[in-house]
Write a protein that holds these residues in place. Sequence first.
Motif, PDB file in Angstrom:
ATOM      1  N   ALA A   1     -13.864   9.432  -2.625  1.00 12.81           N
ATOM      2  CA  ALA A   1     -15.118   9.696  -3.330  1.00 12.81           C
ATOM      3  C   ALA A   1     -15.558   8.586  -4.281  1.00 12.81           C
ATOM      4  O   ALA A   1     -16.697   8.572  -4.725  1.00 12.81           O
ATOM      5  CB  ALA A   1     -14.989  10.999  -4.116  1.00 12.81           C
ATOM      6  N   GLY A   2     -14.634   7.668  -4.619  1.00 12.59           N
ATOM      7  CA  GLY A   2     -14.999   6.697  -5.643  1.00 12.59           C
ATOM      8  C   GLY A   2     -14.559   5.285  -5.326  1.00 12.59           C
ATOM      9  O   GLY A   2     -13.833   5.032  -4.358  1.00 12.59           O
ATOM     10  N   ALA A   3     -15.028   4.356  -6.158  1.00  5.75           N
ATOM     11  CA  ALA A   3     -14.677   2.947  -6.003  1.00  5.75           C
ATOM     12  C   ALA A   3     -13.258   2.724  -6.528  1.00  5.75           C
ATOM     13  O   ALA A   3     -12.747   3.497  -7.351  1.00  5.75           O
ATOM     14  CB  ALA A   3     -15.670   2.084  -6.775  1.00  5.75           C
ATOM     15  N   PRO A   4     -12.582   1.666  -6.079  1.00  2.00           N
ATOM     16  CA  PRO A   4     -11.226   1.364  -6.562  1.00  2.00           C
ATOM     17  C   PRO A   4     -11.202   1.143  -8.069  1.00  2.00           C
ATOM     18  O   PRO A   4     -12.143   0.595  -8.650  1.00  2.00           O
ATOM     19  CB  PRO A   4     -10.870   0.078  -5.805  1.00  2.00           C
ATOM     20  N   GLU A   5     -10.119   1.593  -8.703  1.00  2.00           N
ATOM     21  CA  GLU A   5      -9.918   1.403 -10.137  1.00  2.00           C
ATOM     22  C   GLU A   5      -8.629   0.624 -10.360  1.00  2.00           C
ATOM     23  O   GLU A   5      -7.580   0.980  -9.813  1.00  2.00           O
ATOM     24  CB  GLU A   5      -9.848   2.754 -10.852  1.00  2.00           C
ATOM     25  N   VAL A   6      -8.710  -0.405 -11.176  1.00  2.00           N
ATOM     26  CA  VAL A   6      -7.544  -1.236 -11.472  1.00  2.00           C
ATOM     27  C   VAL A   6      -6.663  -0.511 -12.489  1.00  2.00           C
ATOM     28  O   VAL A   6      -7.154  -0.058 -13.526  1.00  2.00           O
ATOM     29  CB  VAL A   6      -7.974  -2.612 -12.028  1.00  2.00           C
ATOM     30  N   PHE A   7      -5.357  -0.386 -12.172  1.00  2.00           N
ATOM     31  CA  PHE A   7      -4.443   0.241 -13.120  1.00  2.00           C
ATOM     32  C   PHE A   7      -3.378  -0.715 -13.641  1.00  2.00           C
ATOM     33  O   PHE A   7      -2.719  -0.428 -14.641  1.00  2.00           O
ATOM     34  CB  PHE A   7      -3.774   1.475 -12.494  1.00  2.00           C
ATOM     35  N   VAL A   8      -3.228  -1.868 -13.001  1.00  2.00           N
ATOM     36  CA  VAL A   8      -2.321  -2.886 -13.510  1.00  2.00           C
ATOM     37  C   VAL A   8      -2.863  -4.254 -13.145  1.00  2.00           C
ATOM     38  O   VAL A   8      -3.362  -4.479 -12.045  1.00  2.00           O
ATOM     39  CB  VAL A   8      -0.881  -2.709 -12.953  1.00  2.00           C
TER      40      VAL A   8
ATOM     41  N   THR B   1       0.834  -1.193   0.000  1.00  2.00           N
ATOM     42  CA  THR B   1       0.000   0.000   0.000  1.00  2.00           C
ATOM     43  C   THR B   1       0.875   1.252   0.000  1.00  2.00           C
ATOM     44  O   THR B   1       2.009   1.241   0.474  1.00  2.00           O
ATOM     45  CB  THR B   1      -0.933   0.051   1.229  1.00  2.00           C
ATOM     46  N   ARG B   2       0.309   2.314  -0.533  1.00  2.00           N
ATOM     47  CA  ARG B   2       0.967   3.620  -0.515  1.00  2.00           C
ATOM     48  C   ARG B   2      -0.085   4.705  -0.408  1.00  2.00           C
ATOM     49  O   ARG B   2      -1.044   4.730  -1.187  1.00  2.00           O
ATOM     50  CB  ARG B   2       1.801   3.833  -1.773  1.00  2.00           C
ATOM     51  N   GLU B   3       0.108   5.610   0.544  1.00  2.00           N
ATOM     52  CA  GLU B   3      -0.773   6.757   0.715  1.00  2.00           C
ATOM     53  C   GLU B   3      -0.086   7.988   0.130  1.00  2.00           C
ATOM     54  O   GLU B   3       1.050   8.291   0.476  1.00  2.00           O
ATOM     55  CB  GLU B   3      -1.070   6.989   2.204  1.00  2.00           C
ATOM     56  N   THR B   4      -0.765   8.700  -0.753  1.00  2.00           N
ATOM     57  CA  THR B   4      -0.176   9.885  -1.370  1.00  2.00           C
ATOM     58  C   THR B   4      -1.280  10.889  -1.685  1.00  2.00           C
ATOM     59  O   THR B   4      -2.446  10.679  -1.325  1.00  2.00           O
ATOM     60  CB  THR B   4       0.603   9.504  -2.643  1.00  2.00           C
ATOM     61  N   ARG B   5      -0.927  11.956  -2.370  1.00  2.00           N
ATOM     62  CA  ARG B   5      -1.895  12.967  -2.786  1.00  2.00           C
ATOM     63  C   ARG B   5      -1.687  13.258  -4.272  1.00  2.00           C
ATOM     64  O   ARG B   5      -0.546  13.372  -4.734  1.00  2.00           O
ATOM     65  CB  ARG B   5      -1.736  14.248  -1.979  1.00  2.00           C
ATOM     66  N   GLU B   6      -2.774  13.365  -4.985  1.00  2.00           N
ATOM     67  CA  GLU B   6      -2.751  13.701  -6.404  1.00  2.00           C
ATOM     68  C   GLU B   6      -3.819  14.758  -6.662  1.00  2.00           C
ATOM     69  O   GLU B   6      -4.973  14.580  -6.252  1.00  2.00           O
ATOM     70  CB  GLU B   6      -2.991  12.459  -7.264  1.00  2.00           C
ATOM     71  N   ALA B   7      -3.410  15.839  -7.324  1.00  2.00           N
ATOM     72  CA  ALA B   7      -4.308  16.977  -7.558  1.00  2.00           C
ATOM     73  C   ALA B   7      -4.902  17.484  -6.247  1.00  2.00           C
ATOM     74  O   ALA B   7      -6.072  17.911  -6.185  1.00  2.00           O
ATOM     75  CB  ALA B   7      -5.423  16.583  -8.531  1.00  2.00           C
ATOM     76  N   GLY B   8      -4.097  17.407  -5.189  1.00  2.00           N
ATOM     77  CA  GLY B   8      -4.527  17.912  -3.895  1.00  2.00           C
ATOM     78  C   GLY B   8      -5.439  16.998  -3.110  1.00  2.00           C
ATOM     79  O   GLY B   8      -5.885  17.354  -2.020  1.00  2.00           O
ATOM     80  N   LYS B   9      -5.723  15.804  -3.644  1.00  2.00           N
ATOM     81  CA  LYS B   9      -6.640  14.887  -2.969  1.00  2.00           C
ATOM     82  C   LYS B   9      -5.911  13.613  -2.558  1.00  2.00           C
ATOM     83  O   LYS B   9      -5.020  13.146  -3.260  1.00  2.00           O
ATOM     84  CB  LYS B   9      -7.818  14.535  -3.893  1.00  2.00           C
ATOM     85  N   PRO B  10      -6.286  13.031  -1.410  1.00  2.00           N
ATOM     86  CA  PRO B  10      -5.632  11.792  -0.963  1.00  2.00           C
ATOM     87  C   PRO B  10      -5.985  10.614  -1.863  1.00  2.00           C
ATOM     88  O   PRO B  10      -7.141  10.448  -2.266  1.00  2.00           O
ATOM     89  CB  PRO B  10      -6.177  11.598   0.460  1.00  2.00           C
ATOM     90  N   VAL B  11      -4.987   9.827  -2.178  1.00  2.00           N
ATOM     91  CA  VAL B  11      -5.162   8.643  -3.030  1.00  2.00           C
ATOM     92  C   VAL B  11      -4.428   7.473  -2.375  1.00  2.00           C
ATOM     93  O   VAL B  11      -3.315   7.636  -1.858  1.00  2.00           O
ATOM     94  CB  VAL B  11      -4.604   8.875  -4.447  1.00  2.00           C
ATOM     95  N   THR B  12      -5.047   6.317  -2.417  1.00  2.00           N
ATOM     96  CA  THR B  12      -4.432   5.098  -1.884  1.00  2.00           C
ATOM     97  C   THR B  12      -4.153   4.132  -3.020  1.00  2.00           C
ATOM     98  O   THR B  12      -5.038   3.820  -3.825  1.00  2.00           O
ATOM     99  CB  THR B  12      -5.352   4.416  -0.856  1.00  2.00           C
TER     100      THR B  12
END
Length: 199
Positions: free
Chosen positions: A184-191, A151-162
Amino acid sequence: RSPVRSPSPPRARGCDVRPRVREERRPLKRLALVASLMAAVAPVAAQAPVPTAEHEQLTVLVGAWKMAGTFLGGTVSGALTCERFPGGFHVVCRGRYDLAKDGSSQTYDEIGIWGYDPEERAYSWQGANSLGWTPLGGIRGRRDPNGWTWTRETREAGKPVTYRWVFLETKDRISVKGETSTAAGAPEVFVDSVLTRVK
């Protein structure tokens, strides 16, 4: 009547035994300094860390692999080689991949360093690729009988992303599935890919 004193012999200019005495003492001071430094370093050397059983778990990654799957909405394929870093605390992987998406393709390189932090009791990953992705830290993982979860916690476009990756292991095969999620949204698969051992 005052006794007659013999005149002192003239002292040659520039001659003085006192500086010579100081010069003779300097080597002794240097030896004492070296001895104290060696005494300070000896306990450190005696307590040098050794790889733990958790570090040994990383060796399942060592070898040559081929990879195929999907990445960032396109298809990806390539190969990577993982080696144990001297000392036995890390495994270093280097790979080259071809990403095809929207009718175009590009090749990118990636390097990753896998380790284990006994203080945090967690596995770690850091690395970078030639697409500009540089998560140098912050990725932590735990191991279970089936593989790893990262897991990694970060921020993208000023919003928290996991970010979350799940590695599932079978004999000479590792499946990798990664997804992102926001509040705000459901998980999205990127790989979603598979690594197959070549040797």
